[in-house]
Each structure stands twice: as C-alpha cells, then as structure tokens.
Scaffold this motif. Sequence first.
Motif, short mmCIF file in Angstrom:
data_model
loop_
_atom_site.label_atom_id
_atom_site.label_comp_id
_atom_site.label_asym_id
_atom_site.label_seq_id
_atom_site.Cartn_x
_atom_site.Cartn_y
_atom_site.Cartn_z
N ARG A 68 0.81 -1.22 0.00
CA ARG A 68 0.00 0.00 0.00
C ARG A 68 0.84 1.27 0.00
NH1 ARG A 68 -5.44 -1.69 2.98
NH2 ARG A 68 -5.36 -3.83 2.29
N VAL A 69 2.09 1.16 0.42
CA VAL A 69 2.97 2.33 0.42
C VAL A 69 3.29 2.72 -1.02
CG1 VAL A 69 5.24 3.18 1.07
CG2 VAL A 69 3.95 1.75 2.65
N ARG A 70 3.60 1.74 -1.85
CA ARG A 70 3.88 1.96 -3.27
C ARG A 70 3.00 1.04 -4.10
NH1 ARG A 70 10.29 2.37 -4.19
NH2 ARG A 70 10.55 4.51 -3.50
N PRO A 71 1.78 1.44 -4.38
CA PRO A 71 0.88 0.56 -5.13
C PRO A 71 1.38 0.25 -6.53
CG PRO A 71 -0.29 2.48 -4.29
CD PRO A 71 1.14 2.66 -3.94
N GLU A 72 2.20 1.13 -7.12
CA GLU A 72 2.70 0.86 -8.46
C GLU A 72 3.68 -0.31 -8.49
OE1 GLU A 72 5.40 3.97 -6.60
OE2 GLU A 72 3.24 3.66 -6.73
N ASP A 73 4.28 -0.65 -7.34
CA ASP A 73 5.22 -1.76 -7.25
C ASP A 73 4.59 -3.02 -6.67
OD1 ASP A 73 7.31 -0.35 -8.36
OD2 ASP A 73 8.04 0.38 -6.42
N ARG A 74 3.29 -3.04 -6.55
CA ARG A 74 2.62 -4.17 -5.91
C ARG A 74 2.90 -5.49 -6.62
NH1 ARG A 74 -3.81 -4.72 -4.56
NH2 ARG A 74 -3.62 -6.69 -3.46
N PHE A 75 2.94 -5.48 -7.95
CA PHE A 75 3.17 -6.70 -8.71
C PHE A 75 4.51 -6.66 -9.44
CE2 PHE A 75 -1.56 -6.33 -8.64
CZ PHE A 75 -1.77 -7.38 -7.77
N ASN A 76 5.46 -5.90 -8.93
CA ASN A 76 6.79 -5.81 -9.52
C ASN A 76 7.72 -6.79 -8.80
OD1 ASN A 76 9.26 -5.12 -10.57
ND2 ASN A 76 9.17 -2.97 -9.98
N PRO A 77 8.15 -7.87 -9.46
CA PRO A 77 9.00 -8.86 -8.79
C PRO A 77 10.34 -8.30 -8.33
CG PRO A 77 8.17 -9.72 -10.86
CD PRO A 77 7.79 -8.28 -10.81
N ASP A 78 10.82 -7.23 -8.95
CA ASP A 78 12.10 -6.64 -8.54
C ASP A 78 12.00 -5.96 -7.18
OD1 ASP A 78 13.24 -7.49 -10.92
OD2 ASP A 78 12.71 -5.62 -11.95
N MET A 79 10.81 -5.67 -6.73
CA MET A 79 10.61 -5.00 -5.45
C MET A 79 10.14 -5.97 -4.36
SD MET A 79 11.67 -2.12 -6.20
CE MET A 79 11.37 -1.28 -4.69
N ALA A 80 10.45 -7.25 -4.54
CA ALA A 80 10.05 -8.27 -3.56
C ALA A 80 11.16 -9.30 -3.41
CB ALA A 80 8.76 -8.95 -3.99
N VAL A 81 11.19 -9.97 -2.27
CA VAL A 81 12.15 -11.05 -2.02
C VAL A 81 11.41 -12.23 -1.40
CG1 VAL A 81 14.18 -9.58 -1.76
CG2 VAL A 81 12.78 -10.09 0.22
N LEU A 82 12.00 -13.40 -1.54
CA LEU A 82 11.45 -14.61 -0.94
C LEU A 82 12.15 -14.86 0.39
CD1 LEU A 82 9.55 -17.03 -1.32
CD2 LEU A 82 11.45 -18.22 -2.40
N LEU A 83 11.38 -15.01 1.46
CA LEU A 83 11.93 -15.25 2.79
C LEU A 83 11.26 -16.47 3.41
CD1 LEU A 83 11.88 -11.61 4.20
CD2 LEU A 83 13.87 -12.83 3.34
N CYS A 84 11.97 -17.16 4.29
CA CYS A 84 11.32 -18.22 5.07
C CYS A 84 10.47 -17.54 6.14
CB CYS A 84 12.35 -19.15 5.67
SG CYS A 84 13.42 -18.42 6.92
N SER A 85 9.58 -18.27 6.74
CA SER A 85 8.67 -17.64 7.71
C SER A 85 9.41 -17.15 8.95
CB SER A 85 7.55 -18.60 8.09
OG SER A 85 8.08 -19.77 8.67
N LEU A 86 10.53 -17.79 9.32
CA LEU A 86 11.30 -17.32 10.48
C LEU A 86 11.95 -15.96 10.19
CD1 LEU A 86 13.07 -20.60 11.66
CD2 LEU A 86 11.14 -19.41 12.71
N CYS A 87 12.57 -15.82 9.03
CA CYS A 87 13.19 -14.55 8.66
C CYS A 87 12.15 -13.46 8.43
CB CYS A 87 14.07 -14.72 7.42
SG CYS A 87 15.52 -15.77 7.70
N HIS A 88 11.00 -13.84 7.89
CA HIS A 88 9.95 -12.87 7.61
C HIS A 88 9.36 -12.31 8.90
CE1 HIS A 88 6.25 -11.78 4.97
NE2 HIS A 88 7.13 -10.80 4.98
#
Length: 99
Positions: A68-88
């Motif tokens: 919600r902070v940057r709705p334009e990047d909501r579906f941009n894979p470059d603005m996301a990372v995969l984390l395990c649930s412990l790290c998340h």
Amino acid sequence: MIHPQPKPPPVILDRVQRRFALEAKARAFRRAVWARDGACCCHCGRRVLKTHQTVSRRGEVHHRHGRRVRPEDRFNPDMAVLLCSLCHADPAVIARFRT
C-alpha cells in the motif's frame, strides 16, 4: 411507442472479473519471485516450501516497501524477495531488505 432497452450487465460481474484479474497478476508475481530466488530464503539461504501450513520452512514473498505504500510496485517482482517464515517474522531482517 416505447422501445425496450436491454438491461446493463450486473455490477457484480465487473467486480468478479476485476478480482480474478488481480488474483492472476498476484499469482504471476509470486511465481516470478519464487523462480528468480530459486525457492531459497534470500536472508538465510535455506530451501523453502510452498505450503499453507505454519512451518518454519514455509516460503513467503516480502514486498520491500509494502503493497500500500507503493501501489505501483505491488506486482513488480524486482521490489520483492522470498523469505522463510522465520526470517519474515524478524524485524531486523525486514529492515535489511528495505531500500
């Protein structure tokens, strides 16, 4: 003489179609993040699983800025990372991935 007018399509159909389109974009987004990161946590490097169960090895896609902070990047894979649930769940890890 009055000519009959066809009824407009129900509004609910528009909402359903919009929701399906958003879900399809979200699936493609998550699939791209999982493929790019190779099903490994970007912080600790452990292999993660695609599951709905609450386990420590569950993979979760983390948005760097928030959806919600940057709705334009909501579906941009470059603005996301995969984390395990412990790290998340660790605020220090989340702060590291904020750019």
